[in-house]
Design a protein around this motif. Structure first.
Motif, PDB file in Angstrom:
ATOM      1  N   THR A   1      39.549  42.762  39.008  1.00  0.00           N
ATOM      2  CA  THR A   1      39.816  43.937  39.838  1.00  0.00           C
ATOM      3  C   THR A   1      40.311  43.533  41.214  1.00  0.00           C
ATOM      4  OG1 THR A   1      38.113  45.177  38.649  1.00  0.00           O
ATOM      5  CG2 THR A   1      38.810  46.053  40.773  1.00  0.00           C
ATOM      6  N   ARG A   2      39.730  42.467  41.772  1.00  0.00           N
ATOM      7  CA  ARG A   2      40.165  42.002  43.088  1.00  0.00           C
ATOM      8  C   ARG A   2      41.628  41.569  43.054  1.00  0.00           C
ATOM      9  NH1 ARG A   2      36.477  38.511  43.793  1.00  0.00           N
ATOM     10  NH2 ARG A   2      37.649  36.620  43.264  1.00  0.00           N
ATOM     11  N   TRP A   3      41.992  40.783  42.050  1.00  0.00           N
ATOM     12  CA  TRP A   3      43.392  40.362  41.913  1.00  0.00           C
ATOM     13  C   TRP A   3      44.307  41.578  41.742  1.00  0.00           C
ATOM     14  CZ3 TRP A   3      45.878  36.060  42.950  1.00  0.00           C
ATOM     15  CH2 TRP A   3      45.186  34.852  42.962  1.00  0.00           C
ATOM     16  N   PHE A   4      43.880  42.509  40.911  1.00  0.00           N
ATOM     17  CA  PHE A   4      44.706  43.688  40.667  1.00  0.00           C
ATOM     18  C   PHE A   4      44.921  44.485  41.952  1.00  0.00           C
ATOM     19  CE2 PHE A   4      44.719  48.300  39.769  1.00  0.00           C
ATOM     20  CZ  PHE A   4      45.960  48.390  39.155  1.00  0.00           C
ATOM     21  N   GLU A   5      43.853  44.770  42.670  1.00  0.00           N
ATOM     22  CA  GLU A   5      43.974  45.602  43.868  1.00  0.00           C
ATOM     23  C   GLU A   5      44.787  44.906  44.953  1.00  0.00           C
ATOM     24  OE1 GLU A   5      43.331  48.588  44.023  1.00  0.00           O
ATOM     25  OE2 GLU A   5      41.872  48.996  42.453  1.00  0.00           O
ATOM     26  N   ARG A   6      44.586  43.602  45.088  1.00  0.00           N
ATOM     27  CA  ARG A   6      45.328  42.876  46.120  1.00  0.00           C
ATOM     28  C   ARG A   6      46.825  42.937  45.849  1.00  0.00           C
ATOM     29  NH1 ARG A   6      45.334  41.741  51.320  1.00  0.00           N
ATOM     30  NH2 ARG A   6      45.566  39.537  51.897  1.00  0.00           N
ATOM     31  N   ASN A   7      47.209  42.736  44.612  1.00  0.00           N
ATOM     32  CA  ASN A   7      48.635  42.664  44.301  1.00  0.00           C
ATOM     33  C   ASN A   7      49.293  44.034  44.189  1.00  0.00           C
ATOM     34  OD1 ASN A   7      49.730  39.686  43.538  1.00  0.00           O
ATOM     35  ND2 ASN A   7      47.517  39.837  43.245  1.00  0.00           N
ATOM     36  N   ARG A   8      48.537  45.043  43.797  1.00  0.00           N
ATOM     37  CA  ARG A   8      49.179  46.363  43.753  1.00  0.00           C
ATOM     38  C   ARG A   8      49.402  46.925  45.146  1.00  0.00           C
ATOM     39  NH1 ARG A   8      46.277  51.942  43.070  1.00  0.00           N
ATOM     40  NH2 ARG A   8      44.076  51.455  43.443  1.00  0.00           N
ATOM     41  N   ALA A   9      48.761  46.321  46.168  1.00  0.00           N
ATOM     42  CA  ALA A   9      49.015  46.737  47.545  1.00  0.00           C
ATOM     43  C   ALA A   9      50.298  46.139  48.108  1.00  0.00           C
ATOM     44  CB  ALA A   9      47.835  46.339  48.429  1.00  0.00           C
ATOM     45  N   ALA A  10      50.917  45.210  47.406  1.00  0.00           N
ATOM     46  CA  ALA A  10      52.092  44.493  47.912  1.00  0.00           C
ATOM     47  C   ALA A  10      53.378  45.252  47.597  1.00  0.00           C
ATOM     48  CB  ALA A  10      52.145  43.089  47.320  1.00  0.00           C
TER      49      ALA A  10
END
Length: 621
Positions: free
Chosen positions: A557-566
């Motif tokens: 989830t952390r990886w997903f949220e970080r990258n979808r913010a880019a």
């Protein structure tokens, strides 16, 4: 995605590699039609056959016509002539905007000193191959609005000004190059000395004013369509084409699917991006034309669609790739035009300024490469379609042919996922292993046995020559470095669950290539990560899927949220992300990033399909 620190396989029609320590190549100066914007501010309109980019000032600065890879009629994105501006008649405003739910209908929004104005924007959907319709609807929200309009279409990258301009009642008619143009709603406009239609429109508060621009390959002799009907059809079609999702990332996931639909030609291929020649790194020579359909990208989009049960997108991708491999066999190209033709050779556009930091070009040098992993990706896609009973006889034959090509060529060097010089790339071999194993699960017993045996043989060779002494996979037989692409075969099932080589590779990738929650492809040289290129968002979402597979939902989830913010304000992703400057890099929007973002959202439970709506075209039909 294409190219890096090494010298790629080169043919006579391919450009020489440029190194970042060399001075940038000079190109002729020119006076741009309008100032460029940072990529995060552009919104996309698309109808499957072409796409437009709209900047924050309301300028349509990029639109190819009639199709994706044809020359643009609005070229301001690359510093050329040709634009379509609808903007408040004051320079004192603050820009914003948003997409209407589950669609590519964009609303530009300007807060001025005198009130709030919106402009609703869309390409008519569904689109038509020979006839595009660009809809713009000005809507003052609280006070009367004065809006400035400038329409200056110029075909052939801005080199063909309008001609034969004439007024016919409420319509303007014109030609540009081989194209026919018609504008409805511009009665108060006039032609300036350069040939553009210019003027100002006063729209009362709570009212609306429609502008309908048609561009066609044939004379426009039928009565003009009614704006209300065009809007109703477009909104209703998008509503039926995009799934209802729920969950924390439902909005972004549904939008990612809308982007994929908009970039996919009905019955044809999905272009990798709507644009060309936007730089991955300023003045480094790394700017490419992505207005073509890559085999690998099709597979990623199709697998995401299968995960959602969206058969219209899945069927288009399956049909496109089946036709291509049956036609070309072991000569399968990495990319084609959206209608299945060869990608043209790369050539420079020296008459344009280009987006800052890169000389403009069209065509793509990938046309001459052999990429082994593409055949594994085809098997993964067709297997996913087969699980949903979406394969016809042609697709079964395509699956068998892809497996036979792998059997014949798996031990040959190829250019790999990053399109480099031919080597024994481990990612390519393991992707074929994953494709063979996955396809074997739905194949007749005799074929399944052969495919599993072939997968075992490839895996054994890769393990003998491409396993690092630490127990992880390395990039190539002759390259011990780690590569983020090696996450993907593990996700796709190249090895059994729990295989220690998969986890060792994941840990090495994160240790070597992660910075600030983003992931880089590999370390190209001794420079710090981020100096040579931006973080790769495809790799970041792959890290989320790998963490999920490893049983770590928090990290996933952390990886997903970080990258979808880019992404930019409209929610579009590019291929690379400049972590330090928080800037998008390269062509816009990058389809395979949206595809893997969508797959990740569904896999980690951030978006789940909801009940079908009346008229929804998904399901078992």
């Amino acid at each position: 995605m294409r190219g890096e620190d090494e010298r790629p396989n080169r043919r006579s029609d391919q450009r020489p590699e440029e190194r970042s320590d060399q001075p940038p190549r000079a190109w002729p100066p020119a006076v741009p039609a309008s100032e460029p914007n940072v990529l995060r501010e552009y919104a996309l309109l698309a109808d499957g056959y072409r796409g437009a980019l709209i900047g924050p000032d309301g300028n349509v600065s990029w639109l190819c016509a009639p199709g994706w890879a044809d020359p643009p009629v609005f070229t301001a994105l690359l510093g050329g002539r040709g634009e379509y501006l609808v903007t408040p008649a004051t320079r004192w405003f603050v820009w914003g905007g948003h997409y209407e739910p589950n669609s590519l209908v964009w609303r530009s929004r300007w807060v001025t000193a005198d009130g709030i104005v919106e402009s609703r924007e869309a390409l008519r959907y569904p689109g038509d191959q020979r006839h595009l319709v660009l809809l713009r609807q000005i809507q003052p929200l609280d006070r009367d609005a004065l809006v400035r309009v400038r329409l200056d279409p110029r075909a052939d990258f801005g080199r063909a000004p309008v001609r034969q301009v004439r007024r016919l009642g409420p319509l303007w008619l014109a030609r540009s190059g081989d194209l026919y143009l018609r504008l409805l709603g511009g009665e108060t406009l006039h032609q300036d000395p350069d040939g553009a239609l210019v003027g100002e429109l006063t729209v009362p508060a709570g009212g609306r004013h429609d502008l309908v621009l048609e561009i066609s390959t044939h004379p426009l002799e039928d009565p003009p369509p009614r704006p209300a009907e065009l809007w109703r059809t477009t909104v209703d079609t998008w509503r039926g084409a995009v799934p209802v999702l729920s969950g924390d990332a439902a909005r972004d996931a549904a939008f990612a699917y809308a982007v994929l639909r908009g970039l996919t030609r009905p019955g044809g291929g999905m272009v990798a991006a709507a644009t060309t020649a936007l730089p991955e790194r300023a003045q480094s020579g790394r700017n490419y034309d992505y207005r073509y359909a890559w085999v690998r990208d099709q597979s990623l989009a199709g697998q995401a669609a299968a995960l959602l049960g969206r058969y219209e997108l899945l069927d288009d991708v399956v049909a496109f790739l089946s036709e291509r491999i049956l036609a070309d066999g072991d000569r399968l190209a990495p990319a084609y035009t959206a209608d299945g033709h060869p990608v043209p050779a790369e050539r420079d556009l020296d008459f344009l300024t280009g987006y800052p930091g890169a000389p403009p070009k069209v065509g793509n040098w990938v046309r001459g490469q052999f990429q082994l992993d593409g055949f594994g990706e085809i098997l993964l896609l067709l297997a996913a379609a087969g699980r949903h009973d979406r394969l016809d006889d042609a697709s079964w034959r395509a699956m068998d042919l892809a497996a036979r090509v792998i059997a014949e060529r798996w031990n040959q060097p190829d250019s790999g996922i990053w399109e480099l010089r031919p080597r024994q790339w481990i990612h390519s071999k393991l992707t074929c292993v994953a494709g063979l194993r996955t396809a074997a699960r739905i194949a007749p017993r005799a074929l399944a046995g052969r495919w599993v045996a072939l997968a075992d043989a490839i895996l054994a060779d890769a393990a003998a020559h491409g396993l690092h002494p630490s127990g992880r996979w390395q990039r190539a037989y002759d390259d011990p470095r780690v590569d983020a692409a090696l996450l993907l075969p593990g996700i796709r099932g190249a090895l059994p669950g729990g295989d220690p080589r998969t986890e060792a590779t994941r840990r090495a990738v994160l240790a070597e290539l992660e910075r600030d929650g983003y992931l880089y492809r590999f370390r190209p040289d001794v420079r710090p990560l981020g100096d040579a290129e931006g973080a790769f968002l495809l790799c970041g979402f792959a890290a989320a899927l790998a963490a999920w597979q490893a049983g770590d939902p928090v990290a996933a989830t952390r990886w997903f949220e970080r990258n979808r913010a880019a992404c930019g304000a409209p929610g579009l992703f590019t291929e690379e992300y400049d972590v330090q400057q928080r800037q998008l890099r390269a062509n816009l929007p990058q389809a395979f990033v949206h595809a893997l973002m969508l797959e990740t959202a569904v896999t980690v439970g951030q978006a789940t399909p909801g009940p079908a709506r009346p008229g929804d075209r998904s399901g078992t039909g």
